[in-house]
Design a protein around this motif. Structure first.
Motif, PDB file in Angstrom:
ATOM      1  N   GLY A 288       1.268  20.050 -11.387  1.00 32.44           N
ATOM      2  CA  GLY A 288       2.335  20.865 -11.976  1.00 32.44           C
ATOM      3  C   GLY A 288       2.102  21.110 -13.455  1.00 32.44           C
ATOM      4  N   PHE A 289       1.657  20.080 -14.163  1.00 33.17           N
ATOM      5  CA  PHE A 289       1.370  20.225 -15.586  1.00 33.17           C
ATOM      6  C   PHE A 289       0.216  21.176 -15.823  1.00 33.17           C
ATOM      7  CE2 PHE A 289      -0.366  18.543 -19.660  1.00 33.17           C
ATOM      8  CZ  PHE A 289       0.699  18.900 -20.452  1.00 33.17           C
ATOM      9  N   LEU A 290      -0.830  21.062 -15.005  1.00 27.39           N
ATOM     10  CA  LEU A 290      -1.952  21.998 -15.119  1.00 27.39           C
ATOM     11  C   LEU A 290      -1.507  23.429 -14.877  1.00 27.39           C
ATOM     12  CD1 LEU A 290      -4.856  20.088 -13.342  1.00 27.39           C
ATOM     13  CD2 LEU A 290      -4.761  20.788 -15.736  1.00 27.39           C
ATOM     14  N   TYR A 291      -0.626  23.623 -13.902  1.00 32.23           N
ATOM     15  CA  TYR A 291      -0.115  24.966 -13.600  1.00 32.23           C
ATOM     16  C   TYR A 291       0.636  25.531 -14.812  1.00 32.23           C
ATOM     17  CZ  TYR A 291       2.488  28.700 -11.338  1.00 32.23           C
ATOM     18  OH  TYR A 291       3.025  29.908 -11.012  1.00 32.23           O
ATOM     19  N   LEU A 292       1.467  24.678 -15.432  1.00 29.88           N
ATOM     20  CA  LEU A 292       2.235  25.134 -16.593  1.00 29.88           C
ATOM     21  C   LEU A 292       1.347  25.439 -17.787  1.00 29.88           C
ATOM     22  CD1 LEU A 292       5.315  22.740 -16.507  1.00 29.88           C
ATOM     23  CD2 LEU A 292       5.284  25.189 -16.004  1.00 29.88           C
ATOM     24  N   VAL A 293       0.314  24.631 -17.988  1.00 33.91           N
ATOM     25  CA  VAL A 293      -0.582  24.817 -19.126  1.00 33.91           C
ATOM     26  C   VAL A 293      -1.417  26.082 -18.966  1.00 33.91           C
ATOM     27  CG1 VAL A 293      -2.585  23.838 -20.320  1.00 33.91           C
ATOM     28  CG2 VAL A 293      -0.636  22.390 -19.744  1.00 33.91           C
ATOM     29  N   ASN A 294      -1.863  26.322 -17.753  1.00 34.78           N
ATOM     30  CA  ASN A 294      -2.689  27.500 -17.519  1.00 34.78           C
ATOM     31  C   ASN A 294      -1.833  28.645 -17.082  1.00 34.78           C
ATOM     32  OD1 ASN A 294      -5.196  26.452 -18.189  1.00 34.78           O
ATOM     33  ND2 ASN A 294      -5.359  25.443 -16.230  1.00 34.78           N
TER      34      ASN A 294
ATOM     35  N   LEU B  55       0.922  15.063  -8.099  1.00 35.17           N
ATOM     36  CA  LEU B  55       1.776  16.249  -8.098  1.00 35.17           C
ATOM     37  C   LEU B  55       2.236  16.613  -9.503  1.00 35.17           C
ATOM     38  CD1 LEU B  55       3.918  15.626  -4.887  1.00 35.17           C
ATOM     39  CD2 LEU B  55       2.042  17.257  -5.185  1.00 35.17           C
ATOM     40  N   VAL B  56       2.584  15.611 -10.294  1.00 34.46           N
ATOM     41  CA  VAL B  56       2.969  15.875 -11.683  1.00 34.46           C
ATOM     42  C   VAL B  56       1.783  16.455 -12.453  1.00 34.46           C
ATOM     43  CG1 VAL B  56       3.630  14.770 -13.854  1.00 34.46           C
ATOM     44  CG2 VAL B  56       4.838  14.184 -11.753  1.00 34.46           C
ATOM     45  N   GLY B  57       0.589  15.912 -12.223  1.00 35.84           N
ATOM     46  CA  GLY B  57      -0.602  16.432 -12.892  1.00 35.84           C
ATOM     47  C   GLY B  57      -0.904  17.866 -12.516  1.00 35.84           C
TER      48      GLY B  57
ATOM     49  N   ASN C 117       0.817  -1.229   0.000  1.00 40.31           N
ATOM     50  CA  ASN C 117       0.000   0.000   0.000  1.00 40.31           C
ATOM     51  C   ASN C 117       0.840   1.264   0.000  1.00 40.31           C
ATOM     52  OD1 ASN C 117      -2.335  -1.472  -0.039  1.00 40.31           O
ATOM     53  ND2 ASN C 117      -2.734  -1.286   2.143  1.00 40.31           N
ATOM     54  N   ARG C 118       1.938   1.253   0.727  1.00 41.13           N
ATOM     55  CA  ARG C 118       2.771   2.455   0.816  1.00 41.13           C
ATOM     56  C   ARG C 118       3.331   2.833  -0.558  1.00 41.13           C
ATOM     57  NH1 ARG C 118       8.457   3.498   3.464  1.00 41.13           N
ATOM     58  NH2 ARG C 118       8.263   5.716   3.854  1.00 41.13           N
ATOM     59  N   SER C 119       3.794   1.841  -1.300  1.00 38.22           N
ATOM     60  CA  SER C 119       4.343   2.098  -2.636  1.00 38.22           C
ATOM     61  C   SER C 119       3.274   2.632  -3.578  1.00 38.22           C
ATOM     62  CB  SER C 119       4.938   0.819  -3.217  1.00 38.22           C
ATOM     63  OG  SER C 119       6.015   0.374  -2.440  1.00 38.22           O
ATOM     64  N   LEU C 120       2.079   2.044  -3.514  1.00 42.09           N
ATOM     65  CA  LEU C 120       0.994   2.515  -4.377  1.00 42.09           C
ATOM     66  C   LEU C 120       0.575   3.933  -4.020  1.00 42.09           C
ATOM     67  CD1 LEU C 120      -1.223  -0.689  -4.585  1.00 42.09           C
ATOM     68  CD2 LEU C 120       0.241   0.268  -6.361  1.00 42.09           C
ATOM     69  N   ARG C 121       0.515   4.232  -2.733  1.00 48.85           N
ATOM     70  CA  ARG C 121       0.156   5.604  -2.317  1.00 48.85           C
ATOM     71  C   ARG C 121       1.207   6.606  -2.785  1.00 48.85           C
ATOM     72  NH1 ARG C 121      -2.016   3.299   2.955  1.00 48.85           N
ATOM     73  NH2 ARG C 121      -4.247   3.444   2.632  1.00 48.85           N
ATOM     74  N   PHE C 122       2.482   6.230  -2.664  1.00 40.90           N
ATOM     75  CA  PHE C 122       3.548   7.121  -3.099  1.00 40.90           C
ATOM     76  C   PHE C 122       3.465   7.370  -4.603  1.00 40.90           C
ATOM     77  CE2 PHE C 122       7.945   8.018  -4.431  1.00 40.90           C
ATOM     78  CZ  PHE C 122       8.152   9.175  -3.686  1.00 40.90           C
ATOM     79  N   ALA C 123       3.219   6.311  -5.386  1.00 41.82           N
ATOM     80  CA  ALA C 123       3.077   6.472  -6.835  1.00 41.82           C
ATOM     81  C   ALA C 123       1.879   7.361  -7.161  1.00 41.82           C
ATOM     82  CB  ALA C 123       2.922   5.100  -7.501  1.00 41.82           C
ATOM     83  N   GLY C 124       0.775   7.183  -6.419  1.00 41.34           N
ATOM     84  CA  GLY C 124      -0.396   8.038  -6.618  1.00 41.34           C
ATOM     85  C   GLY C 124      -0.098   9.491  -6.296  1.00 41.34           C
ATOM     86  N   LEU C 125       0.635   9.722  -5.211  1.00 40.62           N
ATOM     87  CA  LEU C 125       1.006  11.089  -4.824  1.00 40.62           C
ATOM     88  C   LEU C 125       1.862  11.744  -5.904  1.00 40.62           C
ATOM     89  CD1 LEU C 125       1.186  13.406  -2.747  1.00 40.62           C
ATOM     90  CD2 LEU C 125       3.190  12.225  -1.799  1.00 40.62           C
ATOM     91  N   ILE C 126       2.855  11.023  -6.382  1.00 43.31           N
ATOM     92  CA  ILE C 126       3.718  11.569  -7.434  1.00 43.31           C
ATOM     93  C   ILE C 126       2.902  11.876  -8.687  1.00 43.31           C
ATOM     94  CG2 ILE C 126       5.660  11.042  -8.973  1.00 43.31           C
ATOM     95  CD1 ILE C 126       6.428  11.684  -6.043  1.00 43.31           C
ATOM     96  N   SER C 127       2.012  10.975  -9.052  1.00 43.89           N
ATOM     97  CA  SER C 127       1.169  11.191 -10.219  1.00 43.89           C
ATOM     98  C   SER C 127       0.317  12.446 -10.061  1.00 43.89           C
ATOM     99  CB  SER C 127       0.276   9.971 -10.437  1.00 43.89           C
ATOM    100  OG  SER C 127      -0.591  10.172 -11.508  1.00 43.89           O
TER     101      SER C 127
END
Length: 61
Positions: free
Chosen positions: A55-61, A51-53, A39-49
């Motif tokens: 960040g991408f929204l911030y850059l696009v807008n 945050l990247v999303g 669960n910890r690994s999956l939560r970390f991957a979800g968090l990174i995903s």
């Protein structure tokens, strides 16, 4: 605003469907590997995903 939300959801579904459409065997193997993660690994991957999303929204807008 609602229109943009529906467009984003539609694009998400299209993008999510590309991998299983093009290579169902590799998707099945990846899902098997993911199901073995703790669960910890999956939560970390979800968090990174997320945050990247954001960040991408911030850059696009």
């Amino acid at each position: 605003m609602w229109h943009d939300l529906w467009v984003a959801l539609a694009l998400l579904l299209v993008i999510e469907g590309v991998w299983p459409f093009l290579s169902p065997d590799s998707m099945r193997k990846a899902m098997q590997l993911i199901s073995k993660q703790d669960n910890r690994s999956l939560r970390f991957a979800g968090l990174i995903s997320m945050l990247v999303g954001v960040g991408f929204l911030y850059l696009v807008n």
